[in-house]
Enzyme design. Sequence first.
Site, PDB file in Angstrom:
ATOM      1  N   LYS A  37     -16.003  -7.383  31.568  1.00 24.69           N
ATOM      2  CA  LYS A  37     -17.297  -7.622  32.211  1.00 24.69           C
ATOM      3  C   LYS A  37     -17.548  -9.114  32.047  1.00 24.69           C
ATOM      4  CE  LYS A  37     -22.070  -6.201  32.657  1.00 24.69           C
ATOM      5  NZ  LYS A  37     -22.998  -5.068  32.573  1.00 24.69           N
ATOM      6  N   GLY A 105     -19.199  -5.733  37.333  1.00 29.39           N
ATOM      7  CA  GLY A 105     -20.056  -6.832  37.755  1.00 29.39           C
ATOM      8  C   GLY A 105     -21.381  -6.835  37.008  1.00 29.39           C
TER       9      GLY A 105
END
Length: 213
Positions: A37, A105
């Site tokens: 991430k 995301g």
Amino acid sequence: MSAVFITATGTDIGKTFVTAGLIRHIRSSGGAIAAVKPIVSGFDPEAWQESDPAVLLAALGRPVVLTEVERISPWREGRAIVFRDVVEFCRKSIAVDRGMVLIEGIGGIMVPLDDRHTVLDLMSMLRIPAIMVAGSYVGTISHTLSALEVMARRNLDIAAVVISASEGSAASLEDTVGSIAQFADAIDVIALPRLPAGTSDHPALARIAALIA
């Protein structure tokens, strides 16, 4: 697929829950899985043990320590985002790891990363299939279909839409899934009920994993 981008219609929808659930499911099935991430907002260095990177590290079976957080989430509070560097980090993560790589995301698809680029631009640069996570709250049908249309205009491959049950929503999860599926152009729309933290064995997770295998 060797890599999948996990995005959402907005914040606090359930992306990390989906990512962690897929990690645990794939690991329990004997599959090779990695996850990053790259960008994290709201990261508190004094209370980070419940952060998204910590959740992902625990699911991966890696030590939940700050040095490992740095490896999967290098852009945290205080570090300026250079878009090309984020793209390169994601590409290197895909190239280095064997098996499936999940790239999660930040926020929704139109969240700005700098003064010129959004999450959608990052997805467009990576050109990997995406999982869209949406909620079951009132209004989600419009939000989800709008996001899907924007992604379609960029010719992005959408592997699945996951409708994560929103806590306390007046909208039915099943009705929401049915309505979105009706307009989603044959994309698989999967209902994910609220599950205990740490869940790895659920038909919804198995179905998502099968779609990206």
